[in-house]
Design an enzyme around this catalytic site. Structure first.
Site, PDB file in Angstrom:
ATOM      1  N   LYS A 170     -14.705 -12.746 -52.956  1.00  0.00           N
ATOM      2  CA  LYS A 170     -15.910 -12.273 -52.273  1.00  0.00           C
ATOM      3  C   LYS A 170     -15.827 -12.677 -50.804  1.00  0.00           C
ATOM      4  O   LYS A 170     -15.941 -13.853 -50.462  1.00  0.00           O
ATOM      5  CB  LYS A 170     -17.182 -12.872 -52.877  1.00  0.00           C
ATOM      6  CG  LYS A 170     -18.428 -12.168 -52.365  1.00  0.00           C
ATOM      7  CD  LYS A 170     -19.683 -13.020 -52.370  1.00  0.00           C
ATOM      8  CE  LYS A 170     -19.843 -13.922 -51.190  1.00  0.00           C
ATOM      9  NZ  LYS A 170     -20.032 -13.251 -49.882  1.00  0.00           N
ATOM     10  N   GLY A 203     -23.820 -14.063 -50.612  1.00  0.00           N
ATOM     11  CA  GLY A 203     -23.670 -15.321 -51.351  1.00  0.00           C
ATOM     12  C   GLY A 203     -24.961 -15.708 -52.038  1.00  0.00           C
ATOM     13  O   GLY A 203     -24.964 -16.180 -53.175  1.00  0.00           O
ATOM     14  N   GLY A 207     -23.745 -15.520 -55.519  1.00  0.00           N
ATOM     15  CA  GLY A 207     -22.965 -16.760 -55.490  1.00  0.00           C
ATOM     16  C   GLY A 207     -23.135 -17.589 -56.748  1.00  0.00           C
ATOM     17  O   GLY A 207     -22.168 -18.073 -57.340  1.00  0.00           O
ATOM     18  N   GLU A 245     -13.491 -26.240 -48.929  1.00  0.00           N
ATOM     19  CA  GLU A 245     -13.051 -26.416 -47.542  1.00  0.00           C
ATOM     20  C   GLU A 245     -14.297 -26.221 -46.690  1.00  0.00           C
ATOM     21  O   GLU A 245     -14.770 -25.096 -46.516  1.00  0.00           O
ATOM     22  CB  GLU A 245     -11.986 -25.368 -47.171  1.00  0.00           C
ATOM     23  CG  GLU A 245     -10.726 -25.426 -48.024  1.00  0.00           C
ATOM     24  CD  GLU A 245      -9.858 -26.642 -47.747  1.00  0.00           C
ATOM     25  OE1 GLU A 245     -10.083 -27.320 -46.728  1.00  0.00           O
ATOM     26  OE2 GLU A 245      -8.985 -26.933 -48.567  1.00  0.00           O
ATOM     27  N   CYS A 279     -13.148 -24.296 -38.011  1.00  0.00           N
ATOM     28  CA  CYS A 279     -13.683 -25.458 -38.729  1.00  0.00           C
ATOM     29  C   CYS A 279     -13.008 -26.757 -38.313  1.00  0.00           C
ATOM     30  O   CYS A 279     -13.625 -27.810 -38.320  1.00  0.00           O
ATOM     31  CB  CYS A 279     -13.559 -25.255 -40.223  1.00  0.00           C
ATOM     32  SG  CYS A 279     -11.911 -24.772 -40.685  1.00  0.00           S
ATOM     33  N   GLU A 379     -22.250 -30.039 -36.848  1.00  0.00           N
ATOM     34  CA  GLU A 379     -21.287 -28.981 -36.531  1.00  0.00           C
ATOM     35  C   GLU A 379     -22.018 -27.832 -35.837  1.00  0.00           C
ATOM     36  O   GLU A 379     -22.904 -27.210 -36.417  1.00  0.00           O
ATOM     37  CB  GLU A 379     -20.631 -28.481 -37.816  1.00  0.00           C
ATOM     38  CG  GLU A 379     -19.543 -27.484 -37.542  1.00  0.00           C
ATOM     39  CD  GLU A 379     -18.902 -26.973 -38.807  1.00  0.00           C
ATOM     40  OE1 GLU A 379     -19.641 -26.590 -39.731  1.00  0.00           O
ATOM     41  OE2 GLU A 379     -17.661 -26.955 -38.874  1.00  0.00           O
TER      42      GLU A 379
HETATM   43  P1  NAD Z   1     -21.587 -20.060 -45.277  1.00  0.00           P
HETATM   44  O1  NAD Z   1     -21.446 -21.256 -46.091  1.00  0.00           O
HETATM   45  O2  NAD Z   1     -22.941 -19.604 -44.916  1.00  0.00           O
HETATM   46  O3  NAD Z   1     -20.893 -18.804 -45.968  1.00  0.00           O
HETATM   47  C1  NAD Z   1     -19.571 -18.860 -46.446  1.00  0.00           C
HETATM   48  C2  NAD Z   1     -19.464 -17.986 -47.669  1.00  0.00           C
HETATM   49  O4  NAD Z   1     -20.273 -18.549 -48.679  1.00  0.00           O
HETATM   50  C3  NAD Z   1     -19.945 -16.549 -47.474  1.00  0.00           C
HETATM   51  O5  NAD Z   1     -19.091 -15.686 -48.201  1.00  0.00           O
HETATM   52  C4  NAD Z   1     -21.327 -16.567 -48.107  1.00  0.00           C
HETATM   53  O6  NAD Z   1     -21.706 -15.316 -48.627  1.00  0.00           O
HETATM   54  C5  NAD Z   1     -21.119 -17.549 -49.234  1.00  0.00           C
HETATM   55  N1  NAD Z   1     -22.321 -18.217 -49.708  1.00  0.00           N
HETATM   56  C6  NAD Z   1     -23.429 -18.543 -49.013  1.00  0.00           C
HETATM   57  N2  NAD Z   1     -24.309 -19.160 -49.829  1.00  0.00           N
HETATM   58  C7  NAD Z   1     -23.735 -19.228 -51.044  1.00  0.00           C
HETATM   59  C8  NAD Z   1     -24.139 -19.764 -52.304  1.00  0.00           C
HETATM   60  N3  NAD Z   1     -25.312 -20.340 -52.466  1.00  0.00           N
HETATM   61  N4  NAD Z   1     -23.279 -19.666 -53.353  1.00  0.00           N
HETATM   62  C9  NAD Z   1     -22.072 -19.095 -53.206  1.00  0.00           C
HETATM   63  N5  NAD Z   1     -21.652 -18.557 -52.044  1.00  0.00           N
HETATM   64  C10 NAD Z   1     -22.465 -18.637 -50.980  1.00  0.00           C
HETATM   65  O7  NAD Z   1     -20.686 -20.362 -44.022  1.00  0.00           O
HETATM   66  P2  NAD Z   1     -20.442 -19.460 -42.777  1.00  0.00           P
HETATM   67  O8  NAD Z   1     -21.591 -19.625 -41.867  1.00  0.00           O
HETATM   68  O9  NAD Z   1     -20.068 -18.094 -43.165  1.00  0.00           O
HETATM   69  O10 NAD Z   1     -19.112 -20.161 -42.187  1.00  0.00           O
HETATM   70  C11 NAD Z   1     -19.159 -21.195 -41.302  1.00  0.00           C
HETATM   71  C12 NAD Z   1     -18.921 -22.525 -41.991  1.00  0.00           C
HETATM   72  O11 NAD Z   1     -17.688 -22.510 -42.700  1.00  0.00           O
HETATM   73  C13 NAD Z   1     -18.786 -23.664 -41.014  1.00  0.00           C
HETATM   74  O12 NAD Z   1     -19.542 -24.745 -41.481  1.00  0.00           O
HETATM   75  C14 NAD Z   1     -17.311 -24.007 -41.036  1.00  0.00           C
HETATM   76  O13 NAD Z   1     -16.959 -25.301 -40.717  1.00  0.00           O
HETATM   77  C15 NAD Z   1     -16.942 -23.691 -42.417  1.00  0.00           C
HETATM   78  N6  NAD Z   1     -15.512 -23.401 -42.511  1.00  0.00           N
HETATM   79  C16 NAD Z   1     -14.689 -24.326 -43.095  1.00  0.00           C
HETATM   80  C17 NAD Z   1     -13.332 -24.099 -43.167  1.00  0.00           C
HETATM   81  C18 NAD Z   1     -12.398 -25.083 -43.816  1.00  0.00           C
HETATM   82  O14 NAD Z   1     -11.278 -24.707 -44.148  1.00  0.00           O
HETATM   83  N7  NAD Z   1     -12.804 -26.316 -44.035  1.00  0.00           N
HETATM   84  C19 NAD Z   1     -12.805 -22.923 -42.664  1.00  0.00           C
HETATM   85  C20 NAD Z   1     -13.673 -22.015 -42.066  1.00  0.00           C
HETATM   86  C21 NAD Z   1     -15.047 -22.259 -42.015  1.00  0.00           C
END
Ligand code: NAD
Length: 473
Positions: A170, A203, A207, A245, A279, A379
């Site tokens: 997804k 999500g 999710g 991650e 990230c 962050e």
């Molecule tokens: P987010 O957590 O809002 O969304 C990420 C994904 O999770 C999306 O596909 C979203 O639809 C899904 N999602 C949201 N709520 C969910 C739930 N309750 N259950 C299941 N899935 C759900 O994050 P974002 O704003 O899209 O991305 C930015 C964040 O991602 C930052 O905090 C960044 O640090 C982190 N990030 C981490 C890494 C790593 O490898 N550690 C890499 C890239 C981004």
């Protein structure tokens, strides 16, 4: 404008059971650039059922068969590299001059490299009267964010393909298109139905079902710490393996005997690339007190060289943030930094006239930051760098570790051995030594609240493997 009302389930493009759609906006101008299905729980169940049914046959394919599929897919990805580049630029704003390099080519090369890892599944160990074998973990759900959408998918999918797992992916709702292109490639290459399924959706809507479904063996999630916690909670009732991650607030220690100009310029570039949406970005630069004023000047010059604007303009080096929502979040943090008493060196909340239409934020640097300010603790996920002074090396290490996160870090010292000596004292999964860059062969993942598990390299592969033991009679 692209319309994608179908989901890729069981080797077929199927109409979603939901009539809801998701609008995908181009963050450079706010225009609608694509529309996808907004999958519901019926779609989730169908995709998981397809992955479950495909698993028995796929899991016993030979290393050579899986390797051949990986190479064929990588070849097709290479053919369509420009298409991947265009959709990523269009949906999340990375400048086209950079997209191929930092978003696409590395991901294709990394996927190809998994072809050589398929034989790892055949490794056995026979000791103390027990034979240890490798088995694929099973049906995997991948949930990804929007900042490096292809690379984050490949870090998971390469390992799943190499080990013989089946997948339901997804993508983030803001950046679904590269997953759909990849599904098209799997279809063309003839990967067995159900091995790779893609559903587009929110999500918040699907999710919970994806992560709690009893037929899923593992959830691999990349995204915010807040969503990662919900994923782990949903997965806990059926005792799944969960790989997370998550976010970071990574420190970058520059020592007194380092090449200050090279180090500071590297640190600014590291944070600003991809509009600060990385990230592992080294967003807290730790500088010796006696070099602090000099470092501020170098950082200011480096940040002001960045050309912000239309991602399709070849001279532009920084595009918009991924969405208006993300822009507002980052601007709120910049206002907060000013209120907290940090010194705004460059950037800020005011945008030039020509950037008002998109989700832009100017490269922003704060000095006089203390590590207890919120801009140093939370962050921001935007082009915002904090410059923090320190008195001696132990003080720098103490500041570096004073965070709930532990994803990444950096040290720039006089040479590699002295940098590694300091890096060993930082509680983070990775350390960039002497100005190094992301390496998709190197295990990546967090300590503390930055996550669990690793992606990339053999440790990333192991996340997808169960050790099965034959106790010999
Ligand atoms: P987010 O957590 O809002 O969304 C990420 C994904 O999770 C999306 O596909 C979203 O639809 C899904 N999602 C949201 N709520 C969910 C739930 N309750 N259950 C299941 N899935 C759900 O994050 P974002 O704003 O899209 O991305 C930015 C964040 O991602 C930052 O905090 C960044 O640090 C982190 N990030 C981490 C890494 C790593 O490898 N550690 C890499 C890239 C981004």
């Amino acid at each position: 404008m692209q319309y994608h009302r179908n989901l890729y389930i069981n080797g077929i493009w199927q109409t979603s059971a939901s009539t809801q759609t998701i609008d995908v906006l181009n963050p450079a101008n706010g225009e609608l650039c694509a529309q996808t299905a907004s999958a519901n729980e019926t779609d989730v169940d169908a995709a998981i059922s397809a992955a479950k049914n495909a698993f028995p046959a796929w899991s016993i394919t030979s290393a050579k068969q899986r390797s051949d599929f990986i190479i064929a897919i990588a070849d097709e990805m290479q053919q369509r590299a420009a298409e991947f580049t265009d959709v990523i630029t269009m949906t999340m704003g990375c400048p086209s001059s950079l997209s191929l390099d930092i978003q696409v080519q590395g991901a294709i090369d990394a996927f190809r490299a998994y072809a050589d890892m398929t034989t790892y599944m055949d490794h056995t160990e026979n000791s103390h009267g027990a034979l240890q074998l490798h088995a694929p973990v099973g049906v995997c759900v991948f949930i990804n964010p929007w900042n490096y959408p292809l690379s984050q998918l490949i870090g998971k999918l390469g390992a799943a393909m190499a080990t013989g797992c089946t997948v339901v992916a997804k993508p983030a709702e803001q950046t679904p298109l590269q997953d759909l292109i990849l599904a098209d490639i799997f279809d063309k290459v003839g990967v067995p139905a159900g091995v790779f399924n893609v559903i587009t959706g929110f999500g918040a809507t699907i999710g919970e079902r994806l992560c709690s479904h009893p037929d899923v063996d593992m959830v691999s999630f990349t995204g915010s710490t807040a969503a990662g916690i919900k994923v782990a909670q949903a997965a806990s009732t059926t005792v799944k393996r969960v790989c997370q991650e998550l976010g970071g607030k990574s420190p970058f220690i520059i020592t007194e005997d380092a090449d200050l100009t090279a180090a500071v310029r590297y640190g600014v570039e590291d944070v600003m690339i991809n509009s600060g949406q990385t990230c592992c970005a080294l967003t807290r630069m730790l500088i010796p007190e006696n070099l602090y004023q000099q470092a501020i000047q170098i950082a200011k010059v480096a940040a002001e060289e960045i050309v912000v604007g239309d991602p399709l303009d070849p001279d532009v080096t920084m595009g918009p943030l991924s969405s208006r929502q993300q822009q507002q979040r980052v601007l709120t943090y910049i206002k907060l930094g000013i209120e907290e008493g940090a010194q705004l060196v460059t950037g800020g909340v005011t945008l030039p006239e020509n950037l008002q239409q998109g989700a832009f934020v100017m490269p922003t640097i704060f000095a006089q930051v203390s590590n207890d300010m919120l801009i140093a603790r939370e962050e921001v996920f935007g082009p915002v760098l904090c410059l923090i002074p320190y008195s001696d090396t132990q003080h720098a290490i103490q500041i570096a570790n004073d965070t709930v996160y532990g994803l990444s870090s950096g040290v720039f010292a006089k040479d590699q051995p002295s940098a590694i000596q300091i890096a060993r004292q930082i509680r983070a999964g990775q350390c960039y030594i002497q100005g190094s860059y992301f390496n998709s062969n190197a295990p990546f993942g967090g300590f503390k609240q930055s996550g669990n598990g690793r992606e990339w390299g053999i440790p990333g592969l192991r996340e997808f493997i169960e050790v099965q033991t034959m106790v010999l009679g």
